[in-house]
Motif scaffolding. Structure first.
Motif, PDB file in Angstrom:
ATOM      1  N   LEU A 145       3.454  28.469  36.098  1.00  0.00           N
ATOM      2  CA  LEU A 145       3.389  27.378  35.248  1.00  0.00           C
ATOM      3  C   LEU A 145       4.923  26.757  35.558  1.00  0.00           C
ATOM      4  N   ARG A 146       4.947  26.448  36.942  1.00  0.00           N
ATOM      5  CA  ARG A 146       6.350  26.119  37.301  1.00  0.00           C
ATOM      6  C   ARG A 146       6.783  24.539  37.010  1.00  0.00           C
ATOM      7  N   PRO A 147       7.943  24.167  36.979  1.00  0.00           N
ATOM      8  CA  PRO A 147       8.305  22.695  37.083  1.00  0.00           C
ATOM      9  C   PRO A 147       7.759  22.269  38.104  1.00  0.00           C
ATOM     10  N   GLY A 148       7.145  20.972  37.892  1.00  0.00           N
ATOM     11  CA  GLY A 148       6.602  20.241  38.813  1.00  0.00           C
ATOM     12  C   GLY A 148       5.164  20.355  38.904  1.00  0.00           C
ATOM     13  N   THR A 149       4.588  21.306  38.120  1.00  0.00           N
ATOM     14  CA  THR A 149       3.037  21.444  37.986  1.00  0.00           C
ATOM     15  C   THR A 149       2.500  20.165  37.376  1.00  0.00           C
ATOM     16  N   GLU A 150       1.424  19.642  37.938  1.00  0.00           N
ATOM     17  CA  GLU A 150       0.993  18.342  37.232  1.00  0.00           C
ATOM     18  C   GLU A 150       0.022  18.901  35.944  1.00  0.00           C
ATOM     19  N   LEU A 151      -0.118  18.008  34.991  1.00  0.00           N
ATOM     20  CA  LEU A 151      -1.053  18.479  33.878  1.00  0.00           C
ATOM     21  C   LEU A 151      -2.191  17.309  34.299  1.00  0.00           C
ATOM     22  N   LEU A 152      -3.394  17.935  34.635  1.00  0.00           N
ATOM     23  CA  LEU A 152      -4.651  17.263  34.607  1.00  0.00           C
ATOM     24  C   LEU A 152      -5.308  17.010  33.492  1.00  0.00           C
TER      25      LEU A 152
END
Length: 493
Positions: A145-152
């Protein structure tokens, strides 16, 4: 009973009348339901308070539109409600005023109860970009769950739906969402989500990585390691040392490598209780910069939600050569609101010492911070000035940026401020308990206009050069502004 507390240049009125009536009652019970007459009575009280005394009620929302919101809210009061449902309904209509200083808080009993409840917090912080949610910092046990991962989606709720629902429950100035988004990014995401959806030990997420790959996961919160049992070798700080450390976090001066003759003055708060300290600090800062022959000054106001206008004025006295104004006027429609009984205190804030009747029938705030100000004669800064703002720049801080740009050529960097360019509602702010439910309305009494002659209605202070940090930069605390080419800070405009 009413109590007033002077805070720097402002006065906060706290109405203890309805709260005192509730003091002997039982603590908050989540099973409590208020009857329709109780709900209607409190809503009528809230609407009357806003319509009678709010100085900028129709600044951004026309009267016919706001009346329609009021009528729809009244029609929804058709069944018994608990405090959470009722608060959500009323705060949504209060937020339609588009004033960041006007908001509805839960009752004191609810807040005390809530602090004792288990909270299932999200294992990440968020960044909001172009109406989309991203992970800013991963605090979970899942390293993917890296920084920049988009939450849909969260628990099946599309991210856009979640964000839209949160925004309408947070008060902010004008038509933008910079201030609301800053609050969500700074730690209010969890609480605001709980006001809309169920709080759970874990949340199912639909996420998308930078390659476009989507997947579902339910990350667990990473628990911090237990502190060592051995006592710390550090000596405890004295009260004076603690105060100095707090002040050092609120303001600092630095000279960045690679940018000769440049200083960066960081001010994260115009703290109400520290006017004299700030005045002394400003004096030392500008004397030092004169000695070092600084030619470029960057004033960083990111995250500064305001405070004491007198501190902002003192800073402006080193930056403006002629008489100036931070706040050119502060007006209110009524001398003393009818729902706030006076006469118990002879030195009431709503008396002719502090509130003056004007020829146009309105009333003005007779504070020393309103109207013409005279600059200092010594240590005037003649070099180039840049001001850095973002969605967290609000109230006195955004007024500072707007009024400085209106009276001196500067460069504004960063993101649009959360506070409106035109000014704010404030001066004197009341905390008024609704009689039946004890929900607390925060109500400003004066409409304070900045020195900007032609502000864009409903917008904040917009940057000349927009710089938006990425979610990865937020997570790593990388300063996106100072990563830009030095020519920006050298004032090429």
């Amino acid at each position: 009973m009413m109590k007033k507390v002077w805070i720097g240049a402002c006065c906060l009125w706290i109405n203890f009348g309805a709260v005192a009536q509730n003091a002997g009652k039982l603590p908050y019970d989540p099973a409590t339901r208020y009857s329709v007459p109780q709900l209607q009575a409190d809503f009528a009280f809230l609407r009357r308070a806003l319509e009678e005394a709010h100085p900028g009620l129709y600044w951004y929302t026309p009267k016919d539109s706001l009346d329609l919101y009021f009528e729809r809210t009244a029609a929804a009061l058709s069944h018994q409600m608990g405090e959470e449902e009722y608060w959500g309904l009323l705060q949504t209509v209060v937020a339609r005023v588009h004033c960041g200083h006007t908001r509805l808080q839960h009752s004191p009993a609810y807040r005390a109860w809530s602090r004792q409840q288990p909270h299932y917090i999200f294992p990440f912080t968020v960044a909001i970009r172009q109406n989309r949610l991203f992970v800013a910092a991963n605090q979970s046990t899942d390293p993917t769950l890296r920084p920049g991962t988009e939450l849909l989606a969260i628990e099946g709720h599309p991210a856009r739906e979640v964000l839209a629902g949160m925004r309408v429950r947070l008060s902010g100035d004008g038509y933008g969402f910079g201030f609301q988004d800053q609050q969500l990014e700074a730690g209010f995401f969890d609480n605001t989500y709980w006001s809309l959806y169920e709080a759970k030990p874990t949340y199912e997420l639909l996420v998308q990585d930078s390659t476009g790959q989507q997947r579902r996961l339910s990350p667990q919160l990473q628990r911090p390691a237990s502190a060592a049992a051995t006592p710390s070798a550090k000596m405890p700080l004295s009260p004076a040392q603690q105060r100095d450390r707090q002040l050092a976090r609120r303001r600092s001066l630095s000279y960045p490598a690679g940018l000769p003759a440049t200083a960066i003055l960081r001010i994260s708060s115009f703290d109400y209780d520290e006017l004299e300290d700030y005045k002394n600090y400003h004096a030392s800062v500008f004397a030092e910069m004169a000695q070092r022959k600084v030619r470029r000054l960057v004033i960083d106001l990111r995250g500064n939600t305001g405070g004491n206008n007198a501190i902002a004025i003192d800073l402006l006295k080193y930056l403006l050569k002629r008489d100036f104004a931070l706040t050119k006027s502060a007006l209110t429609p009524v001398f003393a609101p009818s729902f706030m009984p006076l006469g118990q205190d002879s030195d009431s804030a709503f008396d002719t010492t502090n509130v003056k009747r004007l020829p146009n029938g309105l009333f003005g705030f007779a504070a020393a911070t309103v109207g013409k100000q005279t600059p200092y004669r010594q240590d005037y800064f003649r070099g180039k000035v840049a001001v850095v703002v973002d969605g967290g720049t609000f109230s006195a801080a955004s007024n500072f940026a707007a009024s400085l740009r209106a009276q001196r050529h500067i460069t504004v960097l960063g993101q649009e401020s959360g506070g409106a360019e035109a000014g704010a509602n404030g001066g004197i702010i009341s905390a008024i308990a609704l009689p039946q439910t004890q929900l607390v309305l925060q109500l400003p009494h004066f409409r304070l206009l900045s020195a900007c002659a032609r502000p864009q209605l409903g917008r904040g202070v917009r940057p000349d050069i927009e710089i938006i940090p990425t979610p990865r930069q937020l997570a790593s605390r990388t300063d996106a502004v100072l990563l830009q080419p030095p020519r920006i800070l050298r004032g090429r405009r």
